[in-house]
Design a protein around this motif. Sequence first.
Motif, PDB file in Angstrom:
ATOM      1  N   TRP A 710       0.758  -1.121  -0.078  1.00 15.94           N
ATOM      2  CA  TRP A 710      -0.014   0.061  -0.062  1.00 15.94           C
ATOM      3  C   TRP A 710       0.993   1.374  -0.042  1.00 15.94           C
ATOM      4  CZ3 TRP A 710      -0.617   4.008   3.677  1.00 15.94           C
ATOM      5  CH2 TRP A 710      -1.870   4.734   3.500  1.00 15.94           C
ATOM      6  N   LEU A 711       1.977   1.223   0.658  1.00 18.35           N
ATOM      7  CA  LEU A 711       2.751   2.432   0.985  1.00 18.35           C
ATOM      8  C   LEU A 711       3.399   2.635  -0.300  1.00 18.35           C
ATOM      9  CD1 LEU A 711       4.339   1.726   4.357  1.00 18.35           C
ATOM     10  CD2 LEU A 711       2.822   3.599   3.723  1.00 18.35           C
ATOM     11  N   GLY A 712       3.854   1.544  -1.094  1.00 15.81           N
ATOM     12  CA  GLY A 712       4.543   1.509  -2.203  1.00 15.81           C
ATOM     13  C   GLY A 712       3.684   1.997  -3.448  1.00 15.81           C
ATOM     14  N   MET A 713       2.461   1.604  -3.611  1.00 14.89           N
ATOM     15  CA  MET A 713       1.515   2.180  -4.462  1.00 14.89           C
ATOM     16  C   MET A 713       1.240   3.762  -4.304  1.00 14.89           C
ATOM     17  SD  MET A 713      -1.214  -0.890  -4.371  1.00 14.89           S
ATOM     18  CE  MET A 713      -2.255  -0.144  -5.689  1.00 14.89           C
ATOM     19  N   ARG A 714       1.239   4.007  -3.250  1.00 18.00           N
ATOM     20  CA  ARG A 714       1.101   5.432  -2.871  1.00 18.00           C
ATOM     21  C   ARG A 714       2.182   6.319  -3.411  1.00 18.00           C
ATOM     22  NH1 ARG A 714      -0.803   8.265   2.985  1.00 18.00           N
ATOM     23  NH2 ARG A 714      -0.861  10.467   2.295  1.00 18.00           N
ATOM     24  N   ALA A 715       3.200   5.760  -2.951  1.00 18.71           N
ATOM     25  CA  ALA A 715       4.514   6.618  -3.269  1.00 18.71           C
ATOM     26  C   ALA A 715       4.424   6.431  -4.817  1.00 18.71           C
ATOM     27  CB  ALA A 715       5.751   5.981  -2.613  1.00 18.71           C
ATOM     28  N   ARG A 717       2.186   6.249  -7.359  1.00 19.26           N
ATOM     29  CA  ARG A 717       1.149   7.140  -7.891  1.00 19.26           C
ATOM     30  C   ARG A 717       1.732   8.674  -7.922  1.00 19.26           C
ATOM     31  NH1 ARG A 717      -3.883   7.173  -9.593  1.00 19.26           N
ATOM     32  NH2 ARG A 717      -5.103   8.924  -9.422  1.00 19.26           N
ATOM     33  N   THR A 718       2.351   8.966  -6.703  1.00 23.32           N
ATOM     34  CA  THR A 718       2.781  10.466  -6.512  1.00 23.32           C
ATOM     35  C   THR A 718       4.113  10.392  -7.403  1.00 23.32           C
ATOM     36  OG1 THR A 718       2.202  10.367  -4.370  1.00 23.32           O
ATOM     37  CG2 THR A 718       3.714  12.148  -5.104  1.00 23.32           C
ATOM     38  N   LYS A 719       4.995   9.574  -7.598  1.00 21.65           N
ATOM     39  CA  LYS A 719       6.132   9.576  -8.451  1.00 21.65           C
ATOM     40  C   LYS A 719       5.660   9.795  -9.994  1.00 21.65           C
ATOM     41  CE  LYS A 719      10.246   7.287  -9.552  1.00 21.65           C
ATOM     42  NZ  LYS A 719      11.103   6.021  -9.164  1.00 21.65           N
ATOM     43  N   VAL A 720       4.765   9.003 -10.339  1.00 22.59           N
ATOM     44  CA  VAL A 720       4.256   8.780 -11.590  1.00 22.59           C
ATOM     45  C   VAL A 720       3.592  10.130 -12.263  1.00 22.59           C
ATOM     46  CG1 VAL A 720       2.399   7.576 -13.230  1.00 22.59           C
ATOM     47  CG2 VAL A 720       3.805   6.392 -11.656  1.00 22.59           C
ATOM     48  N   LEU A 721       2.855  10.750 -11.320  1.00 22.82           N
ATOM     49  CA  LEU A 721       2.265  12.015 -11.670  1.00 22.82           C
ATOM     50  C   LEU A 721       3.277  13.077 -11.874  1.00 22.82           C
ATOM     51  CD1 LEU A 721      -0.936  12.243  -9.202  1.00 22.82           C
ATOM     52  CD2 LEU A 721      -0.777  11.599 -11.853  1.00 22.82           C
ATOM     53  N   LYS A 722       4.409  13.078 -11.087  1.00 22.55           N
ATOM     54  CA  LYS A 722       5.287  14.163 -11.191  1.00 22.55           C
ATOM     55  C   LYS A 722       6.070  13.899 -12.466  1.00 22.55           C
ATOM     56  CE  LYS A 722       9.478  15.802  -8.532  1.00 22.55           C
ATOM     57  NZ  LYS A 722      10.000  16.105  -7.406  1.00 22.55           N
ATOM     58  N   GLU A 723       6.556  12.547 -12.485  1.00 22.53           N
ATOM     59  CA  GLU A 723       7.451  12.374 -13.792  1.00 22.53           C
ATOM     60  C   GLU A 723       6.626  12.459 -14.991  1.00 22.53           C
ATOM     61  OE1 GLU A 723       8.417   8.389 -13.060  1.00 22.53           O
ATOM     62  OE2 GLU A 723      10.195   8.639 -11.645  1.00 22.53           O
ATOM     63  N   GLU A 724       5.496  12.329 -14.930  1.00 20.07           N
ATOM     64  CA  GLU A 724       4.836  12.790 -16.181  1.00 20.07           C
ATOM     65  C   GLU A 724       4.523  14.142 -16.648  1.00 20.07           C
ATOM     66  OE1 GLU A 724       2.238  11.514 -19.870  1.00 20.07           O
ATOM     67  OE2 GLU A 724       3.409  10.374 -18.237  1.00 20.07           O
ATOM     68  N   ALA A 725       4.488  14.943 -15.632  1.00 18.40           N
ATOM     69  CA  ALA A 725       4.675  16.128 -15.798  1.00 18.40           C
ATOM     70  C   ALA A 725       6.091  16.566 -16.486  1.00 18.40           C
ATOM     71  CB  ALA A 725       4.072  17.209 -14.656  1.00 18.40           C
ATOM     72  N   GLU A 726       6.947  16.285 -15.684  1.00 17.23           N
ATOM     73  CA  GLU A 726       8.627  16.627 -16.276  1.00 17.23           C
ATOM     74  C   GLU A 726       8.552  15.863 -17.647  1.00 17.23           C
ATOM     75  OE1 GLU A 726      10.790  15.008 -13.215  1.00 17.23           O
ATOM     76  OE2 GLU A 726      10.202  16.542 -11.649  1.00 17.23           O
TER      77      GLU A 726
END
Length: 952
Positions: A710-715, A717-726
């Motif tokens: 669960w912690l990994g999935m949450r982290a 998702r946050t990382k994916v959103l940030k990486e997509e913008a970059e």
Amino acid sequence: MYRFIGKSFKFFSSSSSQNAGIPNADIRDIFETSNGELFIVTNGSGLLQWNKEDELFYTPDFYTKSRSQFLDKGFTDSKGQIWLYGNSGLTVFDAMTKEPIQWLSESEEIAALEGNLEFRSDGNSNVILTDGRSVLSVDTDSRVIQKIAVSLETEKITSIFVRKTAELVIGTDSGNIYLLDKKTGRAEKRLQLSTTEKPSITGIFAFDSLFLFGTNKGLYVLNSELEVLGRYVSEKTALPHNHITVFSRVRSNVLVGTYQGLAHIGAENFQTFNNRNSGVYDDVMAFAEDSQRNVWVGTYAGLYRFNDNLGKYELFEVQGSIELPDSRVMTMETDKQFLWLGTWDKGIVLLDTRTLELEAVQFADLQKGSITKIYKDHADSIWVASYDRGLWRIQSGSIKHFPELVKYPITDITSEVGQPVLVVSERTIYKMDEETTRFEPLEIEFPKRIVTPTFFTAKIIDSHSILVGTKDHGILVLEKDEHSEKYNSSSFGGSQGVTKASVYSIMKDSNRHYWSSTNNGLYKLGMNGAIVQRYDKTHGLQGDDFNFGAYYSTVDDIFYFGGTKGYTRFDPLSVEANMSAPAIVISGLTITNSLNLNSYQLETLDLINIPSASEVSFEISVLDYSNPGENLFSHKLQGLDQDWIDDGTNNKITYNNIPPGEYTFLAKGANAAGVWNEEGVSLRIRVLPPWYLTYWAYAFYATSAMLLLWLGMRAHRTKVLKEEAERRAEETMLIADSVMDELQETQELQDQIAESASKHNMEMIGVIGELSTLGDSARGESALDSHLSAMRLLETSYYFENGALAANMHDYLNGLIDLLLPDATVDPATISSINLVSKSLISAPVALPLALILYELIDNVFQHAFEPDSAANFVQVSLEIAPSSTDAPDKVEVSIQDDGIGLPVGFDIGTARSRGFSVVNSLCRRLSATVSVSQGHGTHIRLSVPLPHGHA
């Protein structure tokens, strides 16, 4: 004190380790009640009771400290009452309450007894007591004490035995035996064991229909009528000492305690004769029965026969003028009144059993050498075998030698009615061909596990089957193949037969049982070869190891077997095998040297848990004490082992790191006679998994994994959103940069190609200009066209690499041969060209001149090298780049070799004036190349071209 279970002793004393100590006291007696309670009687610590669970001795609750600690005798009667005698007199404890029986303690008759008491139960409610002078009969049911009047004058009663309810057998300190009638008190003297030695009788024991009388001067055996059958002393038997102290029966054997150890008496009908008990020399090698039915014994120290007057064997003394040439009598055979004696080193001599005189054998060949076997067949022929001189047959006064049997020492000869004679040597078995009277070796196919064994003896079963005794491989059965003369061999009886021993003899009794003497005792086998019983020295044999060839059967079917400790004889029909299976227990379990469980503790447990990664040791015990060192064991850990494992005489089984799970340990055992307890014993064990493989560990792992997920999935998702913008921002910049880079690379590549092409063109112009100056103008124009063709061919082999042009000379040479071969002066089909040119790329400035050099040299080969009528020609071209190991430049090594007519004598390529060689020399100078020519069978031209630094 010692405790013996199956195979090992456990020592108990005041100083023994492992908490197995007992108080510091003199142990005087030991007894067991009918319900299995074991007690020891001590002089110093009173009565001690055995605790099965922790295997220690304790003072029982009913025997308080206030009671006498100095006891001499202990006994339990048929009702389970405990009788103790010590310095405070006699005390009897009730079987149920364990309280002292008061009326016995207060009895004046018992109090009047003095000295050391002897107890005996009549099997009912009566107990017989004696102090050596008086005899009391105590009936504990009716509370009656009867004094039996005995008048033995000066003799002292030392032992009593209840023969019948109303009759006692009494032994005295003078060796006299009396029968005492309890009702009348009349003592009748039956016999005195010895009038000279007057032994003191120390014990009386009934063994089947016999009576054993222990004394301080040996053991006497009497029949049921109290007649002496024999006396056994340590000087002539295996008795450790002449002073007998105690008797005890264990199954079919009697244990005899002495001052210096323990002996046992078996029930088998074996008679053993040796130097101690009969005077015969111990190392017995042969037997023979003469026409008067006297049995002669050949030994390593002479010939013996039994003297009926003396009751012992005597060494034979020569009556005539001829002496026994060699005292080592190895084999014997009877022929009419003569005894043929074969010796170790002096051949054969004849003994006339009527006159007891020796005669020389009439054949000179038999008067020397080592004789291994003398055999008389069914046709009355005498066969004589030697160690290294072959075989002879004496028939109708003539002798025949068989030289084909000299190769190996002969160990046995045998035959049966209607069957050819078999001769056994150490490495081969021979069968006589009756037509040719020659011996032919048997062709034998052995199992894969057996190389050709050493043969000792043989026994013919029928025309197709032979039994063979071998060294270390037991008894083999040879069975003739139906379609050939080959014999196939296998273990007689399979795994149930004699498979490992060295077998010295095979004899068959009238009940169709086989008997074999070996290096591991005497075996009785069934018709199928399965072991019926194994006998050893504990059964009364001369020893466990017998001598090769020392076996015999008399006309009365009495068997004789000799060994290094005398010989044993018996009637095979009178020896009954004890086929009762011995008891077997798992007597101990040790886990990683930390937990030890004894047999009693194991019996109370249904399942034993064992920690993971443990060393687990099982101890198995066969409760047969005839010869415990030879008891056999096998085991299987069900769930791990696929098959039963044969442990031999090893009774301790160890496993390491058993995988987690439930298992059943199975064990089987056999006594020394080979009788197996097939039912065996079992013990269930569970090997626990390590802590990290337990259920709660898996639950923890699952919970932790879910939380981490669960912690990994949450982290994530946050990382994916940030990486997509970059990523999207960077994509735009990368596209722009990529377009600019591609434009720049395209421009630079165009500039490099243009520059390289310009340099190449200048190089070509220079080469063409240089070549145009060579030779006359007419030939020059033609050569120029050829050179241009070679250059066009080279153009097809160019590659652009590292910003410059470079050529694949291997591809160029293939094209060049295709170009020049059709114009060869000989049939092109007769020319074999071999292209060994490396595919490594060569820079264009070097490749262009090198290509023209190859053109000239190969064209010269095709035009001038071969004879017109030559049917086969070859040219081989190789090119390799040779790296330099120093600062010098790398080099291109070129080799052109043909098998043609060669160059003219004295030819020097450097001064050659032909246009072709002029071109070669010019281009070599341009490349700073060196050229060498060698001639042998054809011409071999070598070029070495230095490469510029940084070449392609």
